[in-house]
Design an enzyme around this catalytic site. Sequence first.
Site, PDB file in Angstrom:
ATOM      1  N   ASP A  88       0.918  -1.185   0.003  1.00 58.74           N
ATOM      2  CA  ASP A  88      -0.055   0.042  -0.036  1.00 58.74           C
ATOM      3  C   ASP A  88       0.905   1.264   0.084  1.00 58.74           C
ATOM      4  O   ASP A  88       2.125   1.239   0.594  1.00 58.74           O
ATOM      5  CB  ASP A  88      -0.989  -0.048   1.270  1.00 58.74           C
ATOM      6  N   ASP A 253      -7.086  -6.213   5.994  1.00 62.62           N
ATOM      7  CA  ASP A 253      -5.950  -6.020   6.428  1.00 62.62           C
ATOM      8  C   ASP A 253      -6.220  -4.718   7.517  1.00 62.62           C
ATOM      9  O   ASP A 253      -6.661  -3.989   7.272  1.00 62.62           O
ATOM     10  CB  ASP A 253      -4.854  -5.505   5.345  1.00 62.62           C
ATOM     11  N   CYS A 289      -8.326 -21.992  22.670  1.00 57.09           N
ATOM     12  CA  CYS A 289      -7.106 -21.642  21.900  1.00 57.09           C
ATOM     13  C   CYS A 289      -6.065 -22.590  22.042  1.00 57.09           C
ATOM     14  O   CYS A 289      -5.600 -23.042  22.827  1.00 57.09           O
ATOM     15  CB  CYS A 289      -6.723 -20.304  22.191  1.00 57.09           C
ATOM     16  N   CYS A 291      -3.126 -21.922  20.309  1.00 57.57           N
ATOM     17  CA  CYS A 291      -1.941 -21.325  20.131  1.00 57.57           C
ATOM     18  C   CYS A 291      -0.593 -21.576  20.915  1.00 57.57           C
ATOM     19  O   CYS A 291      -0.727 -22.201  22.129  1.00 57.57           O
ATOM     20  CB  CYS A 291      -1.976 -19.802  19.875  1.00 57.57           C
ATOM     21  N   CYS A 294      -0.809 -19.929  24.433  1.00 55.10           N
ATOM     22  CA  CYS A 294      -1.919 -20.327  25.392  1.00 55.10           C
ATOM     23  C   CYS A 294      -1.600 -22.112  25.682  1.00 55.10           C
ATOM     24  O   CYS A 294      -1.937 -22.486  26.676  1.00 55.10           O
ATOM     25  CB  CYS A 294      -3.421 -20.655  24.586  1.00 55.10           C
ATOM     26  N   HIS A 320      -0.754 -14.820  19.918  1.00 50.82           N
ATOM     27  CA  HIS A 320      -2.175 -15.238  20.144  1.00 50.82           C
ATOM     28  C   HIS A 320      -3.105 -14.583  19.452  1.00 50.82           C
ATOM     29  O   HIS A 320      -3.914 -15.329  18.825  1.00 50.82           O
ATOM     30  CB  HIS A 320      -2.420 -14.993  21.693  1.00 50.82           C
TER      31      HIS A 320
HETATM   32 ZN   LIG Z   1      -3.788 -18.540  22.302  1.00 50.49          ZN
END
Ligand SMILES: [Zn+2]
Length: 339
Positions: A88, A253, A289, A291, A294, A320
């Site tokens: 951009d 975005d 979650c 991730c 987590c 996260h």
């Molecule tokens: Zn997470």
Amino acid sequence: MLEFKILQENEKGRIGKLRARNIEIETPTFLPVATKACIKTITPDEAKKLGYNAIIVNALHIYRRAMDVVTKVGIHKFMKWHGIIFSDSGGFQSIKNFPAKINNEGIIFRMPDGKEEIFTPKKCMEVQDRMGSDFVFALDDCPSYPYSKKRVEKAVERTIKWAIDCQGKNRFAIIQGGIYEDLRKYCAKKLASLDFFGFAIGGLCIGEEKQEMIKMVEITAKNLPFNRPRHLMGVGSPDDIAKCVKYGIDIFDSAFPTRNARHGTIFTSRGKINLGKKKVKGDTIDDECSCYTCKNFSLDYLNYLFKEKEPLAMRLATIHNLHFMNKFMEKLREEIKNA
Ligand SMILES: [Zn+2]
């Protein structure tokens, strides 16, 4: 080869496939923001592991600080990101100490040494081609909020005039028009008649009422060609994304999830949590979650890191939130497919 196809459409939104650099992305999708050729606090490998294959960088910031080397090696190699790169040219307001000026020729800004330069539409496209971006956004005039209708009319005329010099097979036009229905329609129709790969909706989420924002997205999307990708710029809260997907937006975005993470706000399946506060307590961050953050750390520990202002706090929260966004988009796509 660049390709975009709509596979399915219903009242929940549309499912599409976007292809570039032999990478295929399912839409609706969210692009993490890497303004200065990096996603703040995480590595490209980490972003890829989180499920991302496309990001967006800012051409102006890179042009001002690193154009020599980026011209030599290309933006992908420079930042070690081998996925798809959108660029951009906006963000002229964000140059510290040097507010950019705008006239009918283009946008005037200063280089770090104080030298004045101008991005005409042609120059702006040439810079992004030299960088080697896969998808390039046109140069547009995006008035800051609050604005008068007269100022927005002027911006729309400039944006349309400049778009003529920005056309091309990997280009996205940007629709302006503020919060004015007639201007949004007019700008969308004019730009849709030009030769662009896709169409972006710009100039929203900059201070206008949320309802106005959503309404403008609906009106603009209706006036865009069906089989071209639609990108909504700068909208990144999960609630807003869910609403806009229904109107047929394919790509989003925004720095919202990553910026929030660095300031200690994480999105969870139970809503937002503001970290670094005394009252935040507990073991699990988000039990839905999976991730890295987590799986490995407690809410107490992450909260403690924010209280202590440890840099690791920003990294863990960014991981996260980006994981959350990717899963969130996946969920929205499932809802469309099952509708
Ligand atoms: Zn997470």
